[in-house]
Each structure stands twice: as structure tokens, then as C-alpha cells.
Design a protein around this motif. Sequence first.
Motif, PDB file in Angstrom:
ATOM      1  N   THR A 274      29.813  49.356  42.824  1.00 24.89           N
ATOM      2  CA  THR A 274      29.998  48.011  42.260  1.00 24.89           C
ATOM      3  C   THR A 274      28.844  47.676  41.319  1.00 24.89           C
ATOM      4  O   THR A 274      29.059  47.177  40.206  1.00 24.89           O
ATOM      5  N   ALA A 275      27.630  47.957  41.748  1.00 21.25           N
ATOM      6  CA  ALA A 275      26.455  47.678  40.910  1.00 21.25           C
ATOM      7  C   ALA A 275      26.503  48.503  39.621  1.00 21.25           C
ATOM      8  O   ALA A 275      26.182  47.994  38.533  1.00 21.25           O
ATOM      9  N   LEU A 276      26.919  49.745  39.722  1.00 28.69           N
ATOM     10  CA  LEU A 276      27.003  50.597  38.530  1.00 28.69           C
ATOM     11  C   LEU A 276      28.087  50.095  37.573  1.00 28.69           C
ATOM     12  O   LEU A 276      27.898  50.100  36.349  1.00 28.69           O
ATOM     13  N   LEU A 277      29.208  49.659  38.126  1.00 30.46           N
ATOM     14  CA  LEU A 277      30.281  49.117  37.279  1.00 30.46           C
ATOM     15  C   LEU A 277      29.819  47.832  36.582  1.00 30.46           C
ATOM     16  O   LEU A 277      30.108  47.621  35.397  1.00 30.46           O
ATOM     17  N   LYS A 278      29.102  46.981  37.287  1.00 27.92           N
ATOM     18  CA  LYS A 278      28.585  45.748  36.681  1.00 27.92           C
ATOM     19  C   LYS A 278      27.608  46.081  35.551  1.00 27.92           C
ATOM     20  O   LYS A 278      27.580  45.395  34.527  1.00 27.92           O
ATOM     21  N   ARG A 279      26.857  47.088  35.747  1.00 28.75           N
ATOM     22  CA  ARG A 279      25.910  47.522  34.707  1.00 28.75           C
ATOM     23  C   ARG A 279      26.666  48.090  33.504  1.00 28.75           C
ATOM     24  O   ARG A 279      26.321  47.818  32.352  1.00 28.75           O
ATOM     25  N   ALA A 280      27.705  48.854  33.775  1.00 24.68           N
ATOM     26  CA  ALA A 280      28.469  49.494  32.699  1.00 24.68           C
ATOM     27  C   ALA A 280      29.259  48.480  31.882  1.00 24.68           C
ATOM     28  O   ALA A 280      29.386  48.624  30.661  1.00 24.68           O
ATOM     29  N   VAL A 281      29.796  47.450  32.530  1.00 20.78           N
ATOM     30  CA  VAL A 281      30.633  46.474  31.826  1.00 20.78           C
ATOM     31  C   VAL A 281      29.822  45.697  30.787  1.00 20.78           C
ATOM     32  O   VAL A 281      30.379  45.155  29.836  1.00 20.78           O
ATOM     33  N   LYS A 282      28.519  45.668  30.942  1.00 19.00           N
ATOM     34  CA  LYS A 282      27.663  45.003  29.953  1.00 19.00           C
ATOM     35  C   LYS A 282      27.624  45.803  28.648  1.00 19.00           C
ATOM     36  O   LYS A 282      27.386  45.240  27.587  1.00 19.00           O
ATOM     37  N   GLU A 283      27.855  47.094  28.734  1.00 13.84           N
ATOM     38  CA  GLU A 283      27.785  47.950  27.551  1.00 13.84           C
ATOM     39  C   GLU A 283      29.162  48.326  27.011  1.00 13.84           C
ATOM     40  O   GLU A 283      29.343  48.456  25.809  1.00 13.84           O
ATOM     41  N   ILE A 284      30.096  48.539  27.903  1.00 13.67           N
ATOM     42  CA  ILE A 284      31.462  48.889  27.498  1.00 13.67           C
ATOM     43  C   ILE A 284      32.400  47.893  28.182  1.00 13.67           C
ATOM     44  O   ILE A 284      32.539  47.908  29.408  1.00 13.67           O
ATOM     45  N   LYS A 285      33.038  47.045  27.374  1.00 16.68           N
ATOM     46  CA  LYS A 285      33.904  45.991  27.943  1.00 16.68           C
ATOM     47  C   LYS A 285      35.242  46.545  28.416  1.00 16.68           C
ATOM     48  O   LYS A 285      35.781  46.101  29.422  1.00 16.68           O
ATOM     49  N   LYS A 286      35.784  47.501  27.660  1.00 13.26           N
ATOM     50  CA  LYS A 286      37.072  48.093  28.018  1.00 13.26           C
ATOM     51  C   LYS A 286      36.936  49.603  27.967  1.00 13.26           C
ATOM     52  O   LYS A 286      36.376  50.151  27.016  1.00 13.26           O
ATOM     53  N   GLY A 287      37.469  50.241  29.012  1.00 16.69           N
ATOM     54  CA  GLY A 287      37.358  51.688  29.015  1.00 16.69           C
ATOM     55  C   GLY A 287      37.976  52.314  30.244  1.00 16.69           C
ATOM     56  O   GLY A 287      38.674  51.671  31.024  1.00 16.69           O
ATOM     57  N   VAL A 288      37.681  53.585  30.393  1.00 18.46           N
ATOM     58  CA  VAL A 288      38.204  54.386  31.493  1.00 18.46           C
ATOM     59  C   VAL A 288      37.032  54.766  32.398  1.00 18.46           C
ATOM     60  O   VAL A 288      35.989  55.207  31.919  1.00 18.46           O
ATOM     61  N   VAL A 289      37.242  54.584  33.693  1.00 17.13           N
ATOM     62  CA  VAL A 289      36.198  54.894  34.673  1.00 17.13           C
ATOM     63  C   VAL A 289      36.579  56.185  35.391  1.00 17.13           C
ATOM     64  O   VAL A 289      37.700  56.329  35.873  1.00 17.13           O
ATOM     65  N   HIS A 290      35.619  57.098  35.447  1.00 15.42           N
ATOM     66  CA  HIS A 290      35.823  58.357  36.171  1.00 15.42           C
ATOM     67  C   HIS A 290      34.855  58.400  37.347  1.00 15.42           C
ATOM     68  O   HIS A 290      33.713  57.973  37.232  1.00 15.42           O
ATOM     69  N   ALA A 291      35.337  58.914  38.454  1.00 11.23           N
ATOM     70  CA  ALA A 291      34.504  59.102  39.642  1.00 11.23           C
ATOM     71  C   ALA A 291      34.939  60.406  40.300  1.00 11.23           C
ATOM     72  O   ALA A 291      35.935  61.012  39.895  1.00 11.23           O
ATOM     73  N   ASN A 292      34.206  60.825  41.313  1.00 16.03           N
ATOM     74  CA  ASN A 292      34.644  62.030  42.023  1.00 16.03           C
ATOM     75  C   ASN A 292      35.840  61.682  42.912  1.00 16.03           C
ATOM     76  O   ASN A 292      36.191  60.514  43.075  1.00 16.03           O
ATOM     77  N   GLU A 293      36.466  62.688  43.470  1.00 18.79           N
ATOM     78  CA  GLU A 293      37.676  62.451  44.273  1.00 18.79           C
ATOM     79  C   GLU A 293      37.402  61.550  45.466  1.00 18.79           C
ATOM     80  O   GLU A 293      38.225  60.701  45.808  1.00 18.79           O
ATOM     81  N   ARG A 294      36.264  61.729  46.102  1.00 19.78           N
ATOM     82  CA  ARG A 294      35.930  60.923  47.272  1.00 19.78           C
ATOM     83  C   ARG A 294      35.795  59.445  46.911  1.00 19.78           C
ATOM     84  O   ARG A 294      36.246  58.571  47.651  1.00 19.78           O
ATOM     85  N   ASP A 295      35.172  59.160  45.761  1.00 20.96           N
ATOM     86  CA  ASP A 295      34.893  57.770  45.390  1.00 20.96           C
ATOM     87  C   ASP A 295      36.011  57.112  44.580  1.00 20.96           C
ATOM     88  O   ASP A 295      36.003  55.891  44.407  1.00 20.96           O
ATOM     89  N   SER A 296      36.956  57.883  44.079  1.00 25.88           N
ATOM     90  CA  SER A 296      38.009  57.306  43.227  1.00 25.88           C
ATOM     91  C   SER A 296      38.767  56.162  43.898  1.00 25.88           C
ATOM     92  O   SER A 296      38.964  55.108  43.274  1.00 25.88           O
ATOM     93  N   PRO A 297      39.197  56.283  45.159  1.00 23.26           N
ATOM     94  CA  PRO A 297      39.899  55.158  45.793  1.00 23.26           C
ATOM     95  C   PRO A 297      39.019  53.902  45.893  1.00 23.26           C
ATOM     96  O   PRO A 297      39.499  52.780  45.695  1.00 23.26           O
ATOM     97  N   VAL A 298      37.737  54.098  46.163  1.00 18.97           N
ATOM     98  CA  VAL A 298      36.813  52.963  46.274  1.00 18.97           C
ATOM     99  C   VAL A 298      36.669  52.293  44.906  1.00 18.97           C
ATOM    100  O   VAL A 298      36.711  51.060  44.797  1.00 18.97           O
TER     101      VAL A 298
END
Length: 192
Positions: free
Chosen positions: A106-130
Amino acid sequence: MGLEAVVNEIREKGRKEVETIRAETRTDVEEILVDAQTRAAGIKASAQEEADRAVTHIINQEASAANLVVKRQVLNAQKTLLDQVYSASLAAVGDLPAEFQEKALTALLKRAVKEIKKGVVHANERDSPVVEEILSQLKMFSGYTMGAPVDIPGGIIVESNDGELQIDYSYRTFLDEIWESGLKDASDILFT
């Protein structure tokens, strides 16, 4: 008898001259021998000094080479140990509890949204559902869609919709930054 006295006198004179010549020759021979012995001793001493210098040089070279080999072995062992610590750290970060992972993502996504407003998020298989759950729960992430899983130990990679910008917030990236800045400190602690 006069002739015999003259002959004896000539003989005596000849004998004295021969003795004088022999004495001078002996003196010359002795001087030549002493000079030759002195030269030979000088040559021998010079050769011994040169041999000693050569031996010292060879010993120093061998000692330097041996020290270099030992240093290389120590550095290789240190590198192996540091690589093991790095791998263990990366594995430990990936194995943190799910609650921590959710907060971190969540903290990383909040940080990323400040730089990229719209985009695609990739995570590993374990974290993708979260990550999908976080994206669906918080309105601030409405411009994000979930991308295909990627091979990272944890964290996220966010890519703008046009593909021109990508932010790597994977745990490996953070660990690499910390690792590079703290490598000297870690090395000092471990090996001194």
C-alpha cells in the motif's frame, strides 16, 4: 791463478745478479699474486652481493605473490559470505508476514501514484492478489490496472499506460540501494 780468480769473480758476480733477479722476480710474482687474490676476493664479494640481492628480490617477489593469493582468497571468501547475506536478506524480506506485505505494498502504491497517475501494476504471483485487493479498495488507485505477475521477490513495478515510464519499487531494488550504500559498513563489521 789469475784467470781462475777472474772466472770465479765473474761467476760470483753472475750468481749475485741471478739471485738479485730471482729476488726481484719473487717480489714481482708475490705482488702479482697478492693483486690477483685481492681482485679475486673483490669479484667474489661482488658476486656474493649480487647473489644475495637476487635471492632477496626473489624471496620478496614470492612473498608478494603469496600475499596476493591470500588476499584474493580472503576477498573471494568475503564476497561469498556477503552474497549469502544478500540472498538471505532478500529471502527474509520476501518471507515477511502477509500483514506487513499489505502495508508495504500500500505504501509503495501511494508513492508510485504520485509519479504515475495511470498505469499498470506488476507484482509477483504471491503478492498479486493483495495488490489487486488494494487497487480495488482505495479510490486513489482507480487509474491503475493489474498487470501480469513478474519475477521479483516482492514489491511492485508500475508502468505508465503509454509504456514510457516505469518505476521499480521491487524489494530487490530497495535492497540493492541499501546494499550498495551499506556494503562498506557491513564489510567493516563482518571482517574487522
